[in-house]
Scaffold this motif. Structure first.
Motif, mmCIF file in Angstrom:
data_model
loop_
_atom_site.group_PDB
_atom_site.id
_atom_site.type_symbol
_atom_site.label_atom_id
_atom_site.label_comp_id
_atom_site.label_asym_id
_atom_site.label_seq_id
_atom_site.Cartn_x
_atom_site.Cartn_y
_atom_site.Cartn_z
ATOM 1 N N ASP A 261 0.830 -1.210 0.000
ATOM 2 C CA ASP A 261 0.000 0.000 0.000
ATOM 3 C C ASP A 261 0.860 1.254 0.000
ATOM 4 O O ASP A 261 0.538 2.244 -0.649
ATOM 5 N N ALA B 193 -8.230 -7.804 -6.078
ATOM 6 C CA ALA B 193 -8.635 -7.511 -4.703
ATOM 7 C C ALA B 193 -8.758 -6.008 -4.475
ATOM 8 O O ALA B 193 -9.685 -5.541 -3.794
ATOM 9 N N MET B 194 -7.856 -5.251 -5.055
ATOM 10 C CA MET B 194 -7.930 -3.793 -4.925
ATOM 11 C C MET B 194 -9.172 -3.243 -5.609
ATOM 12 O O MET B 194 -9.812 -2.304 -5.109
ATOM 13 N N ARG C 260 -12.036 -4.860 -5.996
ATOM 14 C CA ARG C 260 -13.175 -5.175 -5.135
ATOM 15 C C ARG C 260 -13.214 -4.263 -3.913
ATOM 16 O O ARG C 260 -14.289 -3.829 -3.472
ATOM 17 N N GLN C 261 -12.047 -4.004 -3.360
ATOM 18 C CA GLN C 261 -11.986 -3.105 -2.205
ATOM 19 C C GLN C 261 -12.468 -1.706 -2.576
ATOM 20 O O GLN C 261 -13.206 -1.069 -1.808
ATOM 21 N N MET C 262 -12.039 -1.217 -3.724
ATOM 22 C CA MET C 262 -12.475 0.111 -4.164
ATOM 23 C C MET C 262 -13.990 0.141 -4.371
ATOM 24 O O MET C 262 -14.665 1.108 -3.984
ATOM 25 N N LYS C 263 -14.533 -0.930 -4.975
ATOM 26 C CA LYS C 263 -15.975 -0.996 -5.182
ATOM 27 C C LYS C 263 -16.720 -0.997 -3.854
ATOM 28 O O LYS C 263 -17.735 -0.288 -3.677
ATOM 29 N N ALA C 264 -16.221 -1.789 -2.896
ATOM 30 C CA ALA C 264 -16.861 -1.839 -1.579
ATOM 31 C C ALA C 264 -16.792 -0.482 -0.886
ATOM 32 O O ALA C 264 -17.750 -0.053 -0.233
ATOM 33 N N GLU C 265 -15.658 0.186 -1.031
ATOM 34 C CA GLU C 265 -15.522 1.508 -0.413
ATOM 35 C C GLU C 265 -16.480 2.502 -1.035
ATOM 36 O O GLU C 265 -17.099 3.318 -0.327
ATOM 37 N N ARG D 248 -19.890 1.740 0.265
ATOM 38 C CA ARG D 248 -20.019 2.198 1.654
ATOM 39 C C ARG D 248 -20.241 3.708 1.705
ATOM 40 O O ARG D 248 -21.093 4.197 2.470
#
Length: 327
Positions: free
Chosen positions: A129, A174-175, A177-182, A185
């Motif tokens: 990161d 994974a990044m 998916r994380q961006m989409k989840a963020e 949210r």
């Protein structure tokens, strides 16, 4: 004759060769080192320079302009054991031609290798990161280290830029998916904030409406109380006036008062929601007689007060008042 021509030609060629070996033209942005019997003696700056024939010669032709070197792509393992592919570019400038020519062999290759090793060191000491988000920090650390390493070579490293950072495919997914989840949210939080503000606004509106309604009821109650007070005062004054009239023996006031109460009671009886049939009394004589009797008693009291008995007058008054006031 032919021999002389050949000899003259050979002399002319030697003279020209000697002239070119003695006079050197250095272009702008370049510097030439001069060697005497293989040893460095001086550096020729841009312009014209002269060498000692058969003794001195040009050693290295150095480029003094800023140069751009590519740092080859390499795979580096980060601190958290993630494999990333990194490459970059480095901007250098030769400041001392003699040191750059004689203190390192193959200057560009040496600087490229130096950048690669230090890039692995810097990136390997950081987590993935940090590597992805702190390119400026990586560039600054590399610049400080490589510039200090190339200073003895007479080279100035002006800047270093990371050109590309490519994490592994699974990490990239994974990044994503994380961006989409963020993003989702943030959307939920924003929607919740909007609903909260709307609820607060509705509550404030209801509060203001309730306050205004209560103030309206308060004002209406005050007005009603004031009206009832005025009505009571008026009724009291009317009652007082009737009482005074009765005290004075005014039979008309008594008749008006009794008839008014009778009519009001009869009207209330007619307006009753449970009343289907209204029966009008057939004999109104009782009411008239009552009024006449009251009138006679009032007249008698008045006569006694005046000490002048007049028995016929109350009867006449009663007779005149025997007609009901309201048909």
């Amino acid at each position: 004759m032919d021999v002389l021509t050949i000899f003259a030609g050979v002399l002319l060629f030697l003279a020209v060769s000697l002239l070119f070996s003695v006079i050197k033209i250095v272009p702008q942005g370049r510097e030439f080192t001069v060697e005497r019997f293989g040893k460095y003696t001086k550096t020729l700056s841009p312009g014209i320079g002269f060498l000692t024939p058969f003794v001195e010669r040009i050693g290295k032709r150095m480029n003094m302009m800023e140069q751009v070197l590519d740092v080859p792509t390499q795979e580096v393992i980060t601190k958290d054991n993630a494999m990333v592919r990194v490459d970059g570019i480095v901007f250098i400038q030769v400041m001392d031609a003699a040191r750059a020519a004689y203190r390192v062999d193959d200057l560009t290759y040496a600087i490229a290798q130096l950048c690669m090793t230090n890039l692995r060191t810097v990136v390997g000491s950081m987590e993935l990161d940090e590597v992805l988000s702190q390119r400026d920090s990586i560039n600054t650390r590399l610049l400080h280290v490589i510039d200090a390493a190339t200073e003895p070579w007479g080279v100035k490293v002006n800047r270093i830029e990371i050109k590309d950072l490519t994490p592994p495919t699974d990490v990239t997914n994974a990044m994503a998916r994380q961006m989409k989840a963020e993003r989702e949210r943030r959307a939920v939080v924003t929607e919740a904030d909007g609903e909260k503000q709307a609820a607060i606004a509705r509550a404030e509106g209801a509060k203001q409406a309730a306050i205004l309604e209560a103030e309206g009821r308060k004002e209406a109650a005050f007005r009603d109380a004031e009206a009832r007070e005025r009505e009571a005062e008026a009724e009291a004054r009317a009652t007082a006036m009737v009482s005074e009239a009765i005290a004075r023996g005014d039979v008309n006031a008594i008749n008006y008062f009794v008839a008014q109460k009778y009519v009001e009671a009869f009207a209330d009886l007619a307006r009753s929601p449970q009343q289907r049939t209204v029966i009008v009394p057939a004999e109104m004589g009782a009411l008239v007689g009552t009024i006449a009797g009251i009138g006679e008693m009032v007249g008698l009291a008045k006569a006694q007060q005046q000490d002048a008995p007049q028995p016929a007058r109350p009867t006449t008054t009663a007779r005149r008042s025997s007609v009901p006031p309201t048909a």
